[in-house]
Design a protein around this motif. Structure first.
Motif, PDB file in Angstrom:
ATOM      1  N   LYS A  61       0.849  -1.130   0.155  1.00  0.00           N
ATOM      2  CA  LYS A  61      -0.152  -0.136   0.024  1.00  0.00           C
ATOM      3  C   LYS A  61       1.061   1.167   0.200  1.00  0.00           C
ATOM      4  N   VAL A  62       2.083   1.073   0.870  1.00  0.00           N
ATOM      5  CA  VAL A  62       3.067   2.443   0.685  1.00  0.00           C
ATOM      6  C   VAL A  62       4.150   1.694  -0.304  1.00  0.00           C
ATOM      7  N   THR A  63       4.365   1.900  -1.475  1.00  0.00           N
ATOM      8  CA  THR A  63       5.898   1.466  -2.002  1.00  0.00           C
ATOM      9  C   THR A  63       6.271   2.676  -2.147  1.00  0.00           C
ATOM     10  N   PRO A  64       8.281   1.291  -1.574  1.00  0.00           N
ATOM     11  CA  PRO A  64       9.139   2.419  -1.452  1.00  0.00           C
ATOM     12  C   PRO A  64       9.338   3.711  -2.129  1.00  0.00           C
ATOM     13  N   ALA A  65      11.043   4.249  -1.789  1.00  0.00           N
ATOM     14  CA  ALA A  65      11.015   5.172  -2.849  1.00  0.00           C
ATOM     15  C   ALA A  65      11.607   5.073  -4.016  1.00  0.00           C
ATOM     16  N   LEU A  66      12.404   3.857  -3.024  1.00  0.00           N
ATOM     17  CA  LEU A  66      13.525   3.500  -4.075  1.00  0.00           C
ATOM     18  C   LEU A  66      14.021   1.911  -3.582  1.00  0.00           C
ATOM     19  N   TRP A  67      14.121   1.264  -4.268  1.00  0.00           N
ATOM     20  CA  TRP A  67      14.321  -0.390  -4.097  1.00  0.00           C
ATOM     21  C   TRP A  67      15.599  -0.725  -4.195  1.00  0.00           C
ATOM     22  N   ILE A  68      16.950  -0.974  -4.258  1.00  0.00           N
ATOM     23  CA  ILE A  68      17.443  -1.572  -4.580  1.00  0.00           C
ATOM     24  C   ILE A  68      17.921  -3.195  -4.590  1.00  0.00           C
TER      25      ILE A  68
ATOM     26  N   ILE B 158      16.713  12.177  -3.378  1.00  0.00           N
ATOM     27  CA  ILE B 158      14.912  11.473  -2.887  1.00  0.00           C
ATOM     28  C   ILE B 158      15.428  11.577  -1.482  1.00  0.00           C
ATOM     29  N   GLU B 159      13.953  11.494  -0.848  1.00  0.00           N
ATOM     30  CA  GLU B 159      14.010  12.091   0.248  1.00  0.00           C
ATOM     31  C   GLU B 159      13.359  10.825   0.475  1.00  0.00           C
ATOM     32  N   TYR B 160      13.308  10.378   2.178  1.00  0.00           N
ATOM     33  CA  TYR B 160      13.224   9.438   2.738  1.00  0.00           C
ATOM     34  C   TYR B 160      13.079   9.209   4.324  1.00  0.00           C
ATOM     35  N   ASP B 161      12.745   8.731   5.163  1.00  0.00           N
ATOM     36  CA  ASP B 161      12.709   9.390   6.623  1.00  0.00           C
ATOM     37  C   ASP B 161      13.432   7.650   7.501  1.00  0.00           C
ATOM     38  N   TYR B 162      12.822   6.045   6.190  1.00  0.00           N
ATOM     39  CA  TYR B 162      13.166   5.126   6.483  1.00  0.00           C
ATOM     40  C   TYR B 162      14.044   4.137   5.795  1.00  0.00           C
ATOM     41  N   ILE B 163      14.697   3.204   6.427  1.00  0.00           N
ATOM     42  CA  ILE B 163      14.874   2.311   5.476  1.00  0.00           C
ATOM     43  C   ILE B 163      15.343   0.739   6.528  1.00  0.00           C
ATOM     44  N   GLY B 164      15.096   0.202   4.997  1.00  0.00           N
ATOM     45  CA  GLY B 164      14.607  -1.255   4.904  1.00  0.00           C
ATOM     46  C   GLY B 164      15.230  -1.925   4.695  1.00  0.00           C
TER      47      GLY B 164
ATOM     48  N   LYS C 292       1.767  -0.926   7.968  1.00  0.00           N
ATOM     49  CA  LYS C 292       1.666  -0.801   9.633  1.00  0.00           C
ATOM     50  C   LYS C 292       2.510  -0.328  10.041  1.00  0.00           C
ATOM     51  N   LEU C 293       4.106  -0.829   9.850  1.00  0.00           N
ATOM     52  CA  LEU C 293       5.571  -1.223  11.170  1.00  0.00           C
ATOM     53  C   LEU C 293       5.694   0.756  11.033  1.00  0.00           C
ATOM     54  N   MET C 294       5.540   1.734   9.949  1.00  0.00           N
ATOM     55  CA  MET C 294       5.390   3.687  10.201  1.00  0.00           C
ATOM     56  C   MET C 294       4.451   3.639  10.480  1.00  0.00           C
ATOM     57  N   ASP C 295       2.982   3.213  10.512  1.00  0.00           N
ATOM     58  CA  ASP C 295       1.649   3.627  11.628  1.00  0.00           C
ATOM     59  C   ASP C 295       2.908   3.780  12.916  1.00  0.00           C
ATOM     60  N   GLU C 296       3.277   2.692  13.310  1.00  0.00           N
ATOM     61  CA  GLU C 296       3.665   2.264  14.692  1.00  0.00           C
ATOM     62  C   GLU C 296       5.456   3.718  14.615  1.00  0.00           C
ATOM     63  N   PHE C 297       6.250   3.804  13.907  1.00  0.00           N
ATOM     64  CA  PHE C 297       7.121   4.956  13.785  1.00  0.00           C
ATOM     65  C   PHE C 297       5.764   6.020  14.608  1.00  0.00           C
TER      66      PHE C 297
ATOM     67  N   LEU D 204      12.982  -7.286  20.179  1.00  0.00           N
ATOM     68  CA  LEU D 204      14.082  -7.539  19.215  1.00  0.00           C
ATOM     69  C   LEU D 204      13.205  -7.598  17.647  1.00  0.00           C
ATOM     70  N   PRO D 205      13.985  -6.613  16.983  1.00  0.00           N
ATOM     71  CA  PRO D 205      13.166  -7.036  14.830  1.00  0.00           C
ATOM     72  C   PRO D 205      14.279  -8.166  14.432  1.00  0.00           C
ATOM     73  N   ARG D 206      13.661  -8.584  13.815  1.00  0.00           N
ATOM     74  CA  ARG D 206      14.058  -9.710  13.258  1.00  0.00           C
ATOM     75  C   ARG D 206      14.724  -8.835  11.764  1.00  0.00           C
ATOM     76  N   GLY D 207      15.303  -9.710  11.463  1.00  0.00           N
ATOM     77  CA  GLY D 207      16.630  -9.732   9.763  1.00  0.00           C
ATOM     78  C   GLY D 207      15.839  -9.665   9.331  1.00  0.00           C
ATOM     79  N   THR D 208      14.919  -9.983   8.435  1.00  0.00           N
ATOM     80  CA  THR D 208      14.418  -9.634   7.031  1.00  0.00           C
ATOM     81  C   THR D 208      13.654  -9.153   7.689  1.00  0.00           C
ATOM     82  N   GLY D 209      12.817  -7.896   7.335  1.00  0.00           N
ATOM     83  CA  GLY D 209      11.821  -7.024   6.833  1.00  0.00           C
ATOM     84  C   GLY D 209      11.721  -6.056   8.195  1.00  0.00           C
ATOM     85  N   ARG D 210      13.314  -5.989   8.522  1.00  0.00           N
ATOM     86  CA  ARG D 210      13.301  -4.877   9.353  1.00  0.00           C
ATOM     87  C   ARG D 210      13.090  -3.832   8.618  1.00  0.00           C
ATOM     88  N   LEU D 211      13.368  -2.416   9.609  1.00  0.00           N
ATOM     89  CA  LEU D 211      12.315  -1.303   9.442  1.00  0.00           C
ATOM     90  C   LEU D 211      13.618  -0.132  10.845  1.00  0.00           C
TER      91      LEU D 211
END
Length: 308
Positions: A33-40, A100-106, A121-126, A156-163
């Motif tokens: 629903k919220v796509t990345p500003a950039l996906w490398i 490119i502006e961004y506030d989070y890194i995943g 959902k994760l950004m909602d929590e932030f 403790l956040p998981r390794g994959t899917g972390r933000l």
């Protein structure tokens, strides 16, 4: 009144020979629903159809880019973090050059499929809690059509899917080329006063067992070596050995202890970062008892990871 925060994030994915998983993973990212500003996506010298899949993704989405790394010896200690760091460094520089502006890194592994509003959902929590520095969802496996969660510490956040919150990522020295770089990032964040959280109701489905990329035995031998490398005290090593031994398969505890003792006998090098060593040496009995209480309170039907 503070302005509404931007809901922009970067995403990094290491990939090697992921032709089977990458189509589902990319569909889950492009369908967010919220796509990345950039996906490398970092192609770590794939020899299957991964490069062709990446070309198709780049042709279809302007915010997807990939880089291909030259051949390099693989190992189960530093290589993963090296590949990821190439992606992080490239992404940060790409954003700087292109405004490119961004506030989070995943960070997302190429074997992990996300629910539709995972990052939203994760950004909602932030946005609810300015003290949060790193978050993730909960890792699940599809077992006969039913989802089974891999239990680990909810703090403790998981390794994959972390933000990461951008400021937390930068304050904790970014992504380091170290074994278990996510644990090191977690530790540095904790030491700087950030709160960490795993939201188990935010679903990420992993297609391979954690630590299974090089086989479970080798993965847990690496975990034992890592415990020695960061100078974890003996009480915590023995606790983790017992914890892993009670899991299925039971031999993961043996592999973990073997990795630790083998490193101790060989007197292998330890991490040079004294901040990290002091943290792990200082984990006392109170910390150990809190871990035991946490384990006992978890569902006995779930299979766990539990290592920090």
């Amino acid at each position: 009144m503070n302005p509404e925060p931007e809901r922009k994030y970067l995403l990094i994915t290491p990939a090697r020979n992921e032709e089977d998983n990458l189509p589902d993973v990319s569909e889950s990212v492009t369908g967010q629903k919220v796509t990345p500003a950039l996906w490398i996506i970092v192609d770590d010298g794939s020899t299957d159809e991964t490069p062709q899949i990446l070309e198709e993704l780049k042709a279809g989405y302007s915010w997807i880019q990939s880089i291909r790394l030259p051949p390099r010896p693989r190992d189960i200690t530093f290589h993963y973090s090296y590949v990821c760091k190439q992606g992080f460094d490239y992404a940060l520089e790409y954003c700087r050059k292109n405004g490119i502006e961004y506030d989070y890194i995943g960070l997302l592994d190429a074997d992990t499929v996300l629910e539709e509003n995972y990052f939203g959902k994760l950004m909602d929590e932030f946005e609810k809690d300015s003290s949060l520095g790193i978050v993730s969802g909960g890792v699940y496996y599809d077992v006969g059509g039913k989802l089974s969660r891999e239990v680990s510490d909810k703090n403790l956040p998981r390794g994959t899917g972390r933000l990461w919150r951008k400021f937390c990522f930068l304050e904790t020295e970014g992504y380091q080329v170290e074994p278990s770089p996510d644990s090191i990032s977690n530790t540095k964040a904790i030491l700087r006063g950030w709160h960490l959280r795993q939201y188990v109701d935010v679903v990420e489905i992993q297609k391979r067992k954690t630590s299974a990329g090089e086989g479970l035995w080798n993965g847990y031998v690496k975990n034992g070596w890592m415990a020695y490398y960061v100078d974890k005290n003996l009480s915590m090593v023995l606790f983790n050995t017992l914890y892993y031994s009670l899991k299925s398969p039971y031999y993961t505890g043996i592999a973990y202890l073997y990795g630790y003792l083998n490193s101790a006998v060989k007197k292998e090098n330890k991490i040079k970062d004294m901040e990290i060593r002091a943290y792990y040496r200082g984990q006392n009995l109170g910390f150990l008892f809190s871990r035991i209480s946490g384990v006992l309170s978890r569902s006995s039907t779930d299979a766990g990871q539990g290592e920090q």
